[in-house]
Motif scaffolding. Structure first.
Motif, PDB file in Angstrom:
ATOM      1  N   PHE A  10       0.810  -1.226   0.000  1.00  0.00           N
ATOM      2  CA  PHE A  10       0.000   0.000   0.000  1.00  0.00           C
ATOM      3  C   PHE A  10       0.840   1.271   0.000  1.00  0.00           C
ATOM      4  CE2 PHE A  10      -2.292   3.231   2.611  1.00  0.00           C
ATOM      5  CZ  PHE A  10      -3.257   3.563   1.670  1.00  0.00           C
ATOM      6  N   PHE A  11       1.762   1.399   0.946  1.00  0.00           N
ATOM      7  CA  PHE A  11       2.529   2.642   1.071  1.00  0.00           C
ATOM      8  C   PHE A  11       3.620   2.789   0.011  1.00  0.00           C
ATOM      9  CE2 PHE A  11       0.957   2.516   5.534  1.00  0.00           C
ATOM     10  CZ  PHE A  11       0.353   3.771   5.545  1.00  0.00           C
ATOM     11  N   MET A  12       3.851   1.744  -0.796  1.00  0.00           N
ATOM     12  CA  MET A  12       4.865   1.831  -1.843  1.00  0.00           C
ATOM     13  C   MET A  12       4.266   2.156  -3.213  1.00  0.00           C
ATOM     14  SD  MET A  12       7.885   1.627  -0.675  1.00  0.00           S
ATOM     15  CE  MET A  12       8.911   1.169  -2.075  1.00  0.00           C
ATOM     16  N   LYS A  13       2.969   2.320  -3.271  1.00  0.00           N
ATOM     17  CA  LYS A  13       2.351   2.749  -4.520  1.00  0.00           C
ATOM     18  C   LYS A  13       2.667   4.227  -4.733  1.00  0.00           C
ATOM     19  CE  LYS A  13      -1.435  -0.567  -3.982  1.00  0.00           C
ATOM     20  NZ  LYS A  13      -2.886  -0.742  -3.728  1.00  0.00           N
ATOM     21  N   MET A  43      -9.513   2.268  -1.729  1.00  0.00           N
ATOM     22  CA  MET A  43      -8.799   1.520  -0.697  1.00  0.00           C
ATOM     23  C   MET A  43      -9.532   0.225  -0.369  1.00  0.00           C
ATOM     24  SD  MET A  43      -7.727   4.648   1.860  1.00  0.00           S
ATOM     25  CE  MET A  43      -7.038   3.528   3.082  1.00  0.00           C
ATOM     26  N   THR A  44      -8.762  -0.839  -0.147  1.00  0.00           N
ATOM     27  CA  THR A  44      -9.345  -2.106   0.262  1.00  0.00           C
ATOM     28  C   THR A  44      -9.651  -2.062   1.763  1.00  0.00           C
ATOM     29  OG1 THR A  44      -7.216  -3.125   0.800  1.00  0.00           O
ATOM     30  CG2 THR A  44      -7.974  -3.281  -1.501  1.00  0.00           C
ATOM     31  N   ARG A  49      -7.987  -0.781   7.442  1.00  0.00           N
ATOM     32  CA  ARG A  49      -7.656  -1.233   8.797  1.00  0.00           C
ATOM     33  C   ARG A  49      -6.243  -0.822   9.176  1.00  0.00           C
ATOM     34  NH1 ARG A  49     -10.502  -5.984   7.258  1.00  0.00           N
ATOM     35  NH2 ARG A  49      -8.563  -7.108   6.861  1.00  0.00           N
ATOM     36  N   ILE A  50      -5.322  -0.881   8.201  1.00  0.00           N
ATOM     37  CA  ILE A  50      -3.943  -0.450   8.467  1.00  0.00           C
ATOM     38  C   ILE A  50      -3.918   1.011   8.894  1.00  0.00           C
ATOM     39  CG2 ILE A  50      -1.714   0.044   7.379  1.00  0.00           C
ATOM     40  CD1 ILE A  50      -2.148  -2.458   5.654  1.00  0.00           C
TER      41      ILE A  50
END
Length: 275
Positions: A10-13, A43-44, A49-50
């Motif tokens: 997620f944070f590397m997109k 967002m999934t 949740r993250i």
């Protein structure tokens, strides 16, 4: 390949890198910590949740950001019980050097001051951006690559700083704020690692009795360090009270690290780096 295990998370997109920053130092990262970030439709559920998990809890918020510096006593405590025979880093400054330094208050103050400046300004010395890889036997006299264990030797004084920030300050803050996971029992006073093993055994016993599906995963960061993404690591540490500028010092040092290799022949003259 093992240095690219976080790619695609997620944070590397690209969108999230621009949004949160690799060090979690952009405005939207502040919103995540404060619980003010608004989810979007793309967002999934797992990603949502993250984001929620990374919010600063009320207990940590009450204690505030940790503003502790590096004192002469901290520096001395880091080396007093250290083994002098511990292997030296690329700079060749070994533990014997620092164990001699702690015998003198003035020299200890100078070294502690350098570490304190690094922690407060987010900078690190060039020598601390050089790491030395060594490989030791896991099986005696076997030189097969799977029978060797790799270790990265870093500067001894900055290892002390890492331990001070993570172990003695951040983890202590988490414990005092009652934010330590209940399953994290190893090395904690009044708790035994045997309890975790017993809980695991009982978990599987219950699954068998209920004839229910289940699984156990190892999420121990110490052995999964290649899968730790910087943004989530920065936000997690900041969520436990560590200033972002201090986190930046730790992570940028790794990002800029030049890796050398020590063999039985000598140390390499060239290095590899991630940038």
């Amino acid at each position: 390949a093992r240095f690219k295990l976080t790619e695609g998370t997620f944070f590397m997109k690209l969108e999230q890198i621009n949004q949160f920053g690799l060090l979690g130092n952009k405005e939207d990262a502040r919103k995540v910590l404060e619980g003010m970030f608004e989810d979007n439709e793309e967002m999934t559920e797992a990603e949502k949740r993250i984001i929620r998990v990374l919010q600063i809890t009320d207990n940590i918020r009450e204690r505030g950001t940790i503003e502790k510096g590096v004192s002469k006593e901290d520096f001395k405590a880091g080396f007093t019980g250290a083994k002098e025979r511990t292997a030296s880093s690329f700079s060749t400054l070994h533990f014997g050097h620092y164990k001699s330094v702690v015998e003198d208050d003035e020299l200890s103050n100078i070294h502690a001051g350098m570490l304190d400046i690094s922690a407060r300004t987010g900078t690190s010395l060039p020598r601390c951006q050089k790491g030395l890889y060594i490989m030791i036997y896991k099986k005696l006299n076997s030189i097969l690559i799977e029978d060797l264990r790799a270790f990265l030797l870093m500067e001894a004084d900055f290892n002390v700083l890492n331990k001070l920030i993570i172990r003695k300050i951040m983890m202590h803050n988490a414990k005092e704020s009652k934010e330590m996971p209940m399953e994290n029992v190893g090395g904690r006073k009044g708790l035994s690692a045997a309890e975790a093993g017993l809980a695991r055994k009982m978990f599987f016993d219950i699954l068998r009795m209920l004839k229910h599906d289940g699984a156990v995963t190892s999420a121990y960061s110490h052995t999964c360090y290649n899968m730790i993404q910087r943004t989530s690591a920065a936000l997690s540490c900041e969520g436990l009270g560590v200033p972002n500028i201090t986190i930046a010092m730790l992570l940028l040092r790794l990002q800029k690290m030049k890796y050398y290799i020590r063999t039985g022949h000598r140390e390499s003259s060239t290095f590899y780096s991630s940038g």
